[in-house]
Structures are given as C-alpha cells and as structure tokens.
Design an enzyme around this catalytic site. Structure first.
Site, PDB file in Angstrom:
ATOM      1  N   CYS A   1       0.839  -1.192   0.000  1.00 36.70           N
ATOM      2  CA  CYS A   1       0.000   0.000   0.000  1.00 36.70           C
ATOM      3  C   CYS A   1       0.875   1.244   0.000  1.00 36.70           C
ATOM      4  O   CYS A   1       1.943   1.266   0.606  1.00 36.70           O
ATOM      5  CB  CYS A   1      -0.972   0.013   1.179  1.00 36.70           C
ATOM      6  SG  CYS A   1      -0.241   0.431   2.762  1.00 36.70           S
ATOM      7  N   GLU A   2       0.401   2.244  -0.711  1.00 39.05           N
ATOM      8  CA  GLU A   2       1.200   3.467  -0.832  1.00 39.05           C
ATOM      9  C   GLU A   2       1.165   4.303   0.432  1.00 39.05           C
ATOM     10  O   GLU A   2       1.936   5.241   0.573  1.00 39.05           O
ATOM     11  CB  GLU A   2       0.752   4.276  -2.053  1.00 39.05           C
ATOM     12  CG  GLU A   2      -0.656   4.832  -1.965  1.00 39.05           C
ATOM     13  CD  GLU A   2      -1.049   5.582  -3.234  1.00 39.05           C
ATOM     14  OE1 GLU A   2      -0.517   5.267  -4.316  1.00 39.05           O
ATOM     15  OE2 GLU A   2      -1.890   6.487  -3.128  1.00 39.05           O
ATOM     16  N   HIS A   3       0.286   3.974   1.358  1.00 39.39           N
ATOM     17  CA  HIS A   3       0.195   4.772   2.587  1.00 39.39           C
ATOM     18  C   HIS A   3       1.156   4.303   3.669  1.00 39.39           C
ATOM     19  O   HIS A   3       1.673   5.110   4.434  1.00 39.39           O
ATOM     20  CB  HIS A   3      -1.233   4.727   3.131  1.00 39.39           C
ATOM     21  CG  HIS A   3      -2.258   5.177   2.139  1.00 39.39           C
ATOM     22  ND1 HIS A   3      -3.347   4.416   1.770  1.00 39.39           N
ATOM     23  CD2 HIS A   3      -2.326   6.314   1.408  1.00 39.39           C
ATOM     24  CE1 HIS A   3      -4.045   5.067   0.868  1.00 39.39           C
ATOM     25  NE2 HIS A   3      -3.451   6.219   0.617  1.00 39.39           N
ATOM     26  N   HIS A   4       1.369   2.988   3.742  1.00 37.08           N
ATOM     27  CA  HIS A   4       2.203   2.451   4.834  1.00 37.08           C
ATOM     28  C   HIS A   4       3.338   1.568   4.330  1.00 37.08           C
ATOM     29  O   HIS A   4       4.131   1.092   5.129  1.00 37.08           O
ATOM     30  CB  HIS A   4       1.338   1.627   5.795  1.00 37.08           C
ATOM     31  CG  HIS A   4       0.162   2.371   6.340  1.00 37.08           C
ATOM     32  ND1 HIS A   4      -1.071   2.347   5.739  1.00 37.08           N
ATOM     33  CD2 HIS A   4       0.044   3.180   7.425  1.00 37.08           C
ATOM     34  CE1 HIS A   4      -1.907   3.112   6.428  1.00 37.08           C
ATOM     35  NE2 HIS A   4      -1.256   3.623   7.454  1.00 37.08           N
TER      36      HIS A   4
ATOM     37  N   GLN B   1      -5.664  -0.290  -3.726  1.00 35.65           N
ATOM     38  CA  GLN B   1      -6.351  -1.392  -4.427  1.00 35.65           C
ATOM     39  C   GLN B   1      -7.214  -0.843  -5.557  1.00 35.65           C
ATOM     40  O   GLN B   1      -7.337  -1.456  -6.622  1.00 35.65           O
ATOM     41  CB  GLN B   1      -7.184  -2.206  -3.430  1.00 35.65           C
ATOM     42  CG  GLN B   1      -7.784  -3.446  -4.071  1.00 35.65           C
ATOM     43  CD  GLN B   1      -8.515  -4.337  -3.086  1.00 35.65           C
ATOM     44  OE1 GLN B   1      -8.133  -4.426  -1.931  1.00 35.65           O
ATOM     45  NE2 GLN B   1      -9.577  -4.971  -3.537  1.00 35.65           N
TER      46      GLN B   1
ATOM     47  N   HIS C   1      -5.320  -6.363   3.435  1.00 40.95           N
ATOM     48  CA  HIS C   1      -4.384  -5.249   3.623  1.00 40.95           C
ATOM     49  C   HIS C   1      -3.722  -5.377   4.985  1.00 40.95           C
ATOM     50  O   HIS C   1      -4.389  -5.257   6.010  1.00 40.95           O
ATOM     51  CB  HIS C   1      -5.122  -3.920   3.525  1.00 40.95           C
ATOM     52  CG  HIS C   1      -5.627  -3.622   2.153  1.00 40.95           C
ATOM     53  ND1 HIS C   1      -5.129  -2.604   1.373  1.00 40.95           N
ATOM     54  CD2 HIS C   1      -6.571  -4.245   1.396  1.00 40.95           C
ATOM     55  CE1 HIS C   1      -5.750  -2.601   0.207  1.00 40.95           C
ATOM     56  NE2 HIS C   1      -6.636  -3.584   0.196  1.00 40.95           N
TER      57      HIS C   1
ATOM     58  N   CYS D   1      -1.829  -3.359   6.432  1.00 41.61           N
ATOM     59  CA  CYS D   1      -1.865  -2.131   7.237  1.00 41.61           C
ATOM     60  C   CYS D   1      -3.145  -2.062   8.065  1.00 41.61           C
ATOM     61  O   CYS D   1      -3.187  -1.405   9.102  1.00 41.61           O
ATOM     62  CB  CYS D   1      -1.697  -0.883   6.373  1.00 41.61           C
ATOM     63  SG  CYS D   1      -3.038  -0.589   5.207  1.00 41.61           S
TER      64      CYS D   1
HETATM   65 ZN    ZN Z   1      -1.874   1.147   4.150  1.00 35.36          ZN
END
Ligand code: ZN
Length: 204
Positions: free
Chosen positions: A94-97, A135, A163, A165
């Site tokens: 994931c690009e956030h975490h 996603q 996910h 995260c």
């Molecule tokens: Zn994430």
C-alpha cells in the site's frame, strides 16, 4: 520513452535513482527507529538484503505493460465470447504504509477478433502489483492497460485482497477482504455481461 513516462507515477521521475549505499543507510536508520542495533551481528547484512528485496518487490517500476503486452496479438476468428483468467495471485504494497496487500485478481475481456496470451494477463497484474498501490488504482490500471492495448469489446477486473496495514496495526480487522471492480465497454454498459462475469469469477 512515452510509454514509460505514461506508465510511471509522475513523482518517480523527479529525482535521480538513489545509490545502493544511500538505500542501505536509510535501512540502518529504520533499524535504529525500531529500537534495534544495526551494528549487531545478525543485522549487519540486513540493509543490503532489504535493498535487494525492494528492488525485486518494486520491480514493476522498471517495466511497462506496453512492453509486456506488445503490439501484436493472436488473431482469432470464431471465438468472441468471454475470456476469464481467475485467481491470479499477487503481492503488492500500500502506498500509505508500504505494508503488503495480498490478494487475487480476476480479469476478463470480451475479444474483438484478437486475444492475448493468457500468461500476459498475469504479468500485467504482476507489474502493477509490484509498485506502491491503492487497491482501487491497481484495479483500474489493470483494466485500462488491457483496454488500451488490446482494444477488446470490454474488460472486467475484480480484486479481492487483504491489507496488512489494516490487519497488523490500528483497527486490526484480521481476515477481512476488500473487494474492488472496474468495468469498461460492454461489461460497463451491459448488466447481464457484468452478472455473468461475477458468476464465472466467483463460482468454482
Ligand atoms: Zn496502508
């Protein structure tokens, strides 16, 4: 070069590729951030291993789907019904975490005279999977790559994924699956085609 630029996130073009040494130093900083000691024996080679692992896990930035799908396709006369590749496993982040997204993709298209080699569909999933993702974007990118290159009557993509995260931190919803879909062409316009895709993708 056009294809590469188009296929890359714009941000990745702005800075030069860091050196191996810079990456290893960054990993040592992260090791200290965990509370561990990068100088202890068990961790001495870890920065190098992490750098190499990242090169592989994010190898999708070095490839374009134009290269994979090519410009020549098998011509078929007679078969014009749905082609579905189901349960394509993938690993993304994931690009956030930067934590893993683990899932499977179901990809279908309605041919218009020409078809793709079946392994190429899995390769498209892999290339976009091996980048930092959401996603939703992963689902849309797979659909549009096939749509734009093959120009079929329609494309349907469904992704089911877990996910890490969400599962390993914060809300900790272990085992929950996120489902996303993208439809183009006849799959988008025709509810019956969409329903048929869901039936074929989900029933064993
Ligand atoms: Zn994430």
């Amino acid at each position: 070069m056009d294809a590469i630029v188009k296929n890359f996130p714009a941000s990745s073009q702005k800075q030069p590729q860091p050196t191996q040494q810079e990456v290893e130093e960054a990993v040592r900083v992260l090791l200290r951030w965990t509370g561990d000691d990068p100088e202890r024996e068990g961790l001495l080679d870890t920065p190098k291993r992490v750098a190499n692992a990242y090169r592989e896990l994010f190898g999708g930035y070095a490839e374009t789907t134009e290269e994979i799908l090519g410009r020549t396709f098998e011509e078929v006369s007679g078969y014009d019904d749905i082609v579905l590749v189901r349960d394509i496993p993938f690993f993304s982040h994931c690009e956030h975490h930067m934590l893993p997204i683990i899932g499977k993709a179901h990809v279908a298209y309605l041919p218009q005279g020409r078809v793709l080699g079946l392994s190429k569909i899995a390769r498209v999933v892999e290339v976009f999977g091996r980048r930092l993702q959401t996603q939703e974007n992963l689902t849309a990118q797979i659909a549009s790559a096939i749509d734009e290159t093959l120009k079929p009557r329609g494309v349907a993509v469904m992704i089911e994924a877990r996910h890490m995260c969400m599962e390993m931190r914060g809300v900790q919803k272990q085992g929950s699956h996120t489902l996303t879909t993208t439809f183009t062409g006849e799959f988008k316009a025709n509810a019956a085609e969409q329903a048929r895709f869901f039936t074929l993708a989900r029933n064993p």
